[in-house]
Write a protein that holds these residues in place. Structure first.
Motif, PDB file in Angstrom:
ATOM      1  N   VAL A  75      22.730  14.355 -18.851  1.00 12.63           N
ATOM      2  CA  VAL A  75      22.543  14.989 -17.537  1.00 12.63           C
ATOM      3  C   VAL A  75      22.611  13.916 -16.459  1.00 12.63           C
ATOM      4  CG1 VAL A  75      21.191  16.976 -18.303  1.00 12.63           C
ATOM      5  CG2 VAL A  75      20.031  14.814 -17.810  1.00 12.63           C
ATOM      6  N   LYS A  76      22.880  14.348 -15.246  1.00 10.84           N
ATOM      7  CA  LYS A  76      22.930  13.413 -14.123  1.00 10.84           C
ATOM      8  C   LYS A  76      21.515  13.186 -13.572  1.00 10.84           C
ATOM      9  CE  LYS A  76      27.640  14.317 -12.513  1.00 10.84           C
ATOM     10  NZ  LYS A  76      28.485  14.736 -11.357  1.00 10.84           N
ATOM     11  N   TRP A  77      21.222  11.935 -13.243  1.00 11.34           N
ATOM     12  CA  TRP A  77      19.927  11.568 -12.679  1.00 11.34           C
ATOM     13  C   TRP A  77      20.140  11.024 -11.265  1.00 11.34           C
ATOM     14  CZ3 TRP A  77      15.631  12.761 -15.468  1.00 11.34           C
ATOM     15  CH2 TRP A  77      15.816  13.033 -16.829  1.00 11.34           C
ATOM     16  N   GLU A  78      19.139  11.209 -10.452  1.00 12.34           N
ATOM     17  CA  GLU A  78      19.233  10.697  -9.078  1.00 12.34           C
ATOM     18  C   GLU A  78      19.347   9.188  -9.067  1.00 12.34           C
ATOM     19  OE1 GLU A  78      15.970  12.103  -6.775  1.00 12.34           O
ATOM     20  OE2 GLU A  78      16.557  14.220  -6.917  1.00 12.34           O
ATOM     21  N   SER A  79      18.734   8.555 -10.056  1.00 10.07           N
ATOM     22  CA  SER A  79      18.798   7.095 -10.154  1.00 10.07           C
ATOM     23  C   SER A  79      18.500   6.679 -11.585  1.00 10.07           C
ATOM     24  CB  SER A  79      17.791   6.440  -9.208  1.00 10.07           C
ATOM     25  OG  SER A  79      16.464   6.734  -9.626  1.00 10.07           O
ATOM     26  N   GLU A  80      18.856   5.434 -11.909  1.00 13.41           N
ATOM     27  CA  GLU A  80      18.536   4.900 -13.230  1.00 13.41           C
ATOM     28  C   GLU A  80      17.030   4.805 -13.420  1.00 13.41           C
ATOM     29  OE1 GLU A  80      20.122   3.979 -16.084  1.00 13.41           O
ATOM     30  OE2 GLU A  80      21.800   5.093 -15.206  1.00 13.41           O
ATOM     31  N   ALA A  81      16.305   4.581 -12.312  1.00 14.81           N
ATOM     32  CA  ALA A  81      14.845   4.499 -12.389  1.00 14.81           C
ATOM     33  C   ALA A  81      14.254   5.830 -12.846  1.00 14.81           C
ATOM     34  CB  ALA A  81      14.270   4.101 -11.027  1.00 14.81           C
ATOM     35  N   ASN A  82      14.811   6.943 -12.339  1.00 10.89           N
ATOM     36  CA  ASN A  82      14.337   8.260 -12.751  1.00 10.89           C
ATOM     37  C   ASN A  82      14.619   8.512 -14.228  1.00 10.89           C
ATOM     38  OD1 ASN A  82      13.469   8.753 -10.175  1.00 10.89           O
ATOM     39  ND2 ASN A  82      15.086  10.201  -9.650  1.00 10.89           N
ATOM     40  N   LYS A  83      15.775   8.072 -14.672  1.00 11.99           N
ATOM     41  CA  LYS A  83      16.136   8.243 -16.084  1.00 11.99           C
ATOM     42  C   LYS A  83      15.184   7.442 -16.969  1.00 11.99           C
ATOM     43  CE  LYS A  83      20.019   7.695 -19.305  1.00 11.99           C
ATOM     44  NZ  LYS A  83      21.407   7.227 -19.477  1.00 11.99           N
ATOM     45  N   ARG A  84      14.891   6.213 -16.580  1.00 10.74           N
ATOM     46  CA  ARG A  84      13.968   5.385 -17.363  1.00 10.74           C
ATOM     47  C   ARG A  84      12.566   5.990 -17.362  1.00 10.74           C
ATOM     48  NH1 ARG A  84      16.861   1.164 -14.786  1.00 10.74           N
ATOM     49  NH2 ARG A  84      15.202   0.977 -13.221  1.00 10.74           N
TER      50      ARG A  84
END
Length: 395
Positions: free
Chosen positions: A229-238
């Motif tokens: 899925v797409k995340w607003e940022s890599e920080a959100n994904k982490r």
């Protein structure tokens, strides 16, 4: 390397779909004889195809919403049913052409019956089959199993995919079936969610009731990392991944991240190790050597590794023998046949061994068929599995 044109397989599929529709209509028209049947048939096919195109375009904004699920499942049922119809009708047509005979009514009726049967079994798979939990038992013998662990039992589930669940009562029946096994050890081999940690939250109270005397352990699967899925940022994904790791602990599961624990009984021990997801084509994050660092090479070892290609590619060749690897990932494609001595699923064309036990020079792999489902909201012939493995000391 020259990139393949994605339009080529799409064009081939559309041509095949068109030809199968023509052939199916020829059979149905033979039975019906109605002049308006072709008009109705092509109107349904055109409408469904258009709806599927719209559904795919909506994914960008709405994701795989209810509209997408309804249309994609209807399309799948029609395609598979027509394919079954064609498979059963074709031999009769070939035979009559060779003998220069007219098409036989009885043969078309039989093919039509198989078409209706296919539709009904898919409907069953979507309504009931995806929650038709089965307990599958294996007894494995090892010459070097510590005597204290003779008869030791392990319950394994895999691929929960909590984001796909919608029937709490049905899921609870599966959890209750796990409780009834009363195994010494409980393990979960990855893919707790489809994409996001929040998907497991409504189901945590059920899964947290699973307890075993030697503990509950888990690993991550490819879907748990949020890669799809797409995340607003890599920080959100982490942050999502860290939340998911925390939720494992809140449910009472010890998440093994390239590490091992020692299970002790009556002064003897075995090693339980777990790696992050390692799979051909699905990310190779796991570090097996790190997970087994400091372990005596002759110790009896059980490994949790989500993707069975890890066993094929690395585990079974490792100098330090891993006696039993527990995996999942394949789901048996949630579709196939396991009856009357037949074991078949389309997933075999991706994974030669896709479910159950495989052995190579005393090193065993078990692939669990999965507790949940994803993509196709159902199961046909490949039912959700709870595995119970009994370890025995070979005398």
């Amino acid at each position: 390397m020259k990139r393949k044109n994605p339009l080529i397989p799409l064009a081939l599929f559309l041509i095949a779909f068109f030809l199968i529709n023509i052939y199916t209509l020829s059979g149905l028209q033979f039975l019906s004889g109605s002049p308006i049947l072709p008009l109705i048939f092509w109107a349904v096919i055109a409408s469904l195809s258009a709806a599927l195109i719209i559904a795919f375009k909506r994914i960008q904004t709405n994701g795989m919403d209810q509209f997408f699920k309804i249309i994609s499942h209807a399309f799948l049922i029609i395609v598979v049913s027509e394919l079954v119809f064609a498979i059963f009708l074709l031999p009769g047509d070939v035979y009559r052409l060779i003998l220069h005979q007219p098409r036989k009514y009885s043969w078309v009726v039989f093919a039509s019956a198989m078409l209706i049967f296919t539709i009904l079994i898919f409907v069953y798979g979507m309504l009931r089959g995806k929650y038709a939990y089965r307990v599958i038992r294996h007894t494995l013998e090892f010459e070097d199993l510590p005597a204290a662990f003779d008869g030791f039992t392990i319950t394994q589930i895999s691929d929960v995919h909590a984001g796909s669940f919608h029937n709490r009562k049905a899921v609870k029946k599966g959890i209750d079936l796990i409780h009834k096994q009363q195994s010494d050890l409980f393990v979960f081999t990855g893919d707790l969610v489809n994409n996001k940690a929040s998907e497991i939250v409504p189901w945590m109270d059920l899964f947290s009731t699973i307890k075993a005397p030697f503990g509950q352990f888990s690993v991550l699967g490819n879907h748990d990392y949020g890669d799809y899925v797409k995340w607003e940022s890599e920080a959100n994904k982490r942050a999502n991944l860290e939340q998911l790791k925390s939720l494992h602990g809140q449910m009472g599961y010890r998440l093994l991240l390239d590490e091992h624990v020692k299970l002790e009984k009556d002064g003897q021990s075995i090693i339980l190790a777990g790696v992050e997801n390692w799979g051909l084509g699905f990310g190779q994050r796991g570090d097996l050597r790190k997970a087994l660092a400091g372990v005596n090479p002759v110790a009896f070892k059980v490994l949790l590794s989500h993707d069975p290609t890890h066993w094929e590619s690395e585990v079974k060749q490792l100098a330090s023998k891993v006696h039993l690897t527990l995996a999942g990932h394949t789901h048996g494609m949630q579709f196939g046949l396991e009856a009357f001595g037949v074991k078949w699923s389309p997933v075999k064309y991706r994974y030669a061994h896709w479910a159950g036990i495989k052995e190579d020079q005393g090193r065993y792999l078990n692939i669990n068929r999965g507790f949940g489902f994803i993509g196709f909201s159902g199961r046909v012939g490949i039912w959700p599995e709870i595995t119970v493995i009994t370890l025995k000391r070979k005398v």
